[in-house]
Enzyme design. Structure first.
Site, mmCIF file in Angstrom:
data_model
loop_
_atom_site.group_PDB
_atom_site.id
_atom_site.type_symbol
_atom_site.label_atom_id
_atom_site.label_comp_id
_atom_site.label_asym_id
_atom_site.label_seq_id
_atom_site.Cartn_x
_atom_site.Cartn_y
_atom_site.Cartn_z
ATOM 1 N N LYS A 82 21.883 155.756 -19.338
ATOM 2 C CA LYS A 82 21.553 156.313 -18.068
ATOM 3 C C LYS A 82 20.353 156.264 -17.521
ATOM 4 C CE LYS A 82 21.338 161.121 -19.620
ATOM 5 N NZ LYS A 82 19.935 161.478 -19.262
ATOM 6 N N ASP A 83 19.408 155.950 -18.381
ATOM 7 C CA ASP A 83 18.157 155.862 -17.848
ATOM 8 C C ASP A 83 17.593 154.369 -17.425
ATOM 9 O OD1 ASP A 83 17.509 158.591 -18.396
ATOM 10 O OD2 ASP A 83 16.827 158.058 -20.570
ATOM 11 N N ARG A 130 21.886 164.939 -9.050
ATOM 12 C CA ARG A 130 23.605 164.806 -9.374
ATOM 13 C C ARG A 130 23.972 166.144 -10.173
ATOM 14 N NH1 ARG A 130 26.267 164.509 -13.961
ATOM 15 N NH2 ARG A 130 24.578 164.324 -15.246
ATOM 16 N N ARG A 131 23.395 166.671 -11.142
ATOM 17 C CA ARG A 131 23.744 168.129 -11.678
ATOM 18 C C ARG A 131 23.591 169.219 -10.589
ATOM 19 N NH1 ARG A 131 21.034 166.676 -17.400
ATOM 20 N NH2 ARG A 131 22.963 165.515 -18.400
ATOM 21 N N ARG A 148 12.141 169.988 -16.455
ATOM 22 C CA ARG A 148 11.581 168.555 -17.292
ATOM 23 C C ARG A 148 11.391 168.960 -18.673
ATOM 24 N NH1 ARG A 148 9.203 164.648 -14.860
ATOM 25 N NH2 ARG A 148 9.473 163.581 -16.825
ATOM 26 N N ARG A 154 13.645 172.118 -23.362
ATOM 27 C CA ARG A 154 14.233 172.703 -22.482
ATOM 28 C C ARG A 154 15.105 173.997 -22.953
ATOM 29 N NH1 ARG A 154 16.630 168.113 -18.085
ATOM 30 N NH2 ARG A 154 15.175 166.689 -18.544
ATOM 31 N N CYS A 242 18.653 154.200 -6.469
ATOM 32 C CA CYS A 242 18.157 155.152 -5.304
ATOM 33 C C CYS A 242 18.388 156.627 -5.924
ATOM 34 C CB CYS A 242 18.981 154.980 -4.128
ATOM 35 S SG CYS A 242 20.962 155.143 -4.488
#
Length: 309
Positions: A82-83, A130-131, A148, A154, A242
């Site tokens: 995903k990165d 997105r989340r 972050r 986190r 994007c």
């Protein structure tokens, strides 16, 4: 025959878990191979006080590692898929993926309450547009606070800072690090569609290094690769990487793919969701078709409104 292999990775606990997992798979496939894991610090690891959208988006977690790969300082790079941007530097390719873990998102809550039961105004920590957009769409009474840092960082912030009532993280990352017990709720894809490639470990190599490519193809997981192709083609069709709230999830059932996608405004007020089904032989085309359907339904307007940012 290749005698040694240098793996490049970020230095977080999760990234090192992924690199060691790939190393173990390669060692099982090639017992004589000597493997060295090299930690490379990326921009995404260095700049923690700004949203990803402001410091370069997805590429900030892979740029320096890809530079080391092109410079032949390392032989392969291991990333969270995903990165990885959908457009790779010339001379590099995703040569293999390992079997996908659970792609869903998870809520970690101080109160042990799921999303639907959190009190009005509860603060949810996430660094993901997105989340955030999907939470705001389904639960507009909740508040999004930017966070972050690595997974363990986190969770520590959640428990100690008092700034958050809950945070959202990937199920795969939590379980791979042995933190599955921290999960309050595995969020249904009906509420929160995953990021394209979430839960997939990608292995990148140089296209001119055919010997290494051969080693990697021996550990490739075909079903996961098909899902990744479909999800990433969807993302690519929407403009690559994007900074827009986009989710996509491919599910394989024998020879068929069911692909779901969302495009959302950052505030969650507009959310477009579509599904498409087809043959696994058309994985790439299905991703493109789904993106086109959603652009026509209003996704294009969302992209146009956000493009100046």
């Amino acid at each position: 025959m290749k005698q040694s292999l240098r793996i490049g990775t970020r230095g977080s606990k999760l990234a090192l878990w992924q690199a060691n997992h790939v190393s173990n798979l390669l060692s099982t496939s090639n017992p004589e191979l000597e493997i060295d894991i090299q930690i490379i610090k990326t921009t995404g690891d260095s700049v923690l006080d700004s949203p990803l959208s402001e410091i370069g988006g997805k590429g900030v977690f892979v740029k320096e590692i890809e530079e080391a790969l092109l410079s032949e300082i390392i032989d392969i790079a291991v990333h969270s898929m995903k990165d990885v941007p959908t457009i790779l530097p010339d001379g590099l390719a995703i040569s293999a993926v390992v079997e996908r873990h659970d792609p869903r998102d998870a809520l970690v809550s101080n109160s042990s309450l799921p999303l639907a039961e959190l009190p009005q105004g509860s603060s949810i920590g996430t660094g993901s547009l997105r989340r955030a957009s999907q939470i705001l769409h389904h639960f507009p009474n909740l508040k999004i606070v930017s966070i972050r840092g690595n997974v363990d960082t986190r969770i520590k912030k959640l428990k100690e800072s008092g700034e958050f009532d809950a945070i959202v993280l990937a199920v795969a990352g939590l379980e791979r690090m042995g933190l599955g017990d921290e999960i309050t709720e595995v969020i249904s894809p009906d509420i929160m569609l995953p990021s394209p490639g979430q839960g997939i470990v990608a292995i990148e190599s140089r296209t001119d290094d055919q010997e290494t490519t051969g080693l990697l193809r021996a550990i490739n997981h075909t079903e996961t690769e098909i899902a990744a192709i479909s999800e990433r083609s969807f993302l690519y069709r929407l403009g690559g990487d994007c900074n827009v709230p986009v989710g996509c999830h491919a599910r394989l059932n024998e020879s068929l793919i069911s692909l779901s996608g969302i495009i959302s405004s950052p505030d969650g007020k507009v959310l477009i969701k579509q599904d498409i089904n087809g043959s696994i032989e058309k994985a790439q085309q299905l991703g493109e078709q789904l993106a086109d359907m959603m652009l026509l339904e209003g996704g294009n307007k969302i992209l146009e409104e956000l493009s100046p940012a």
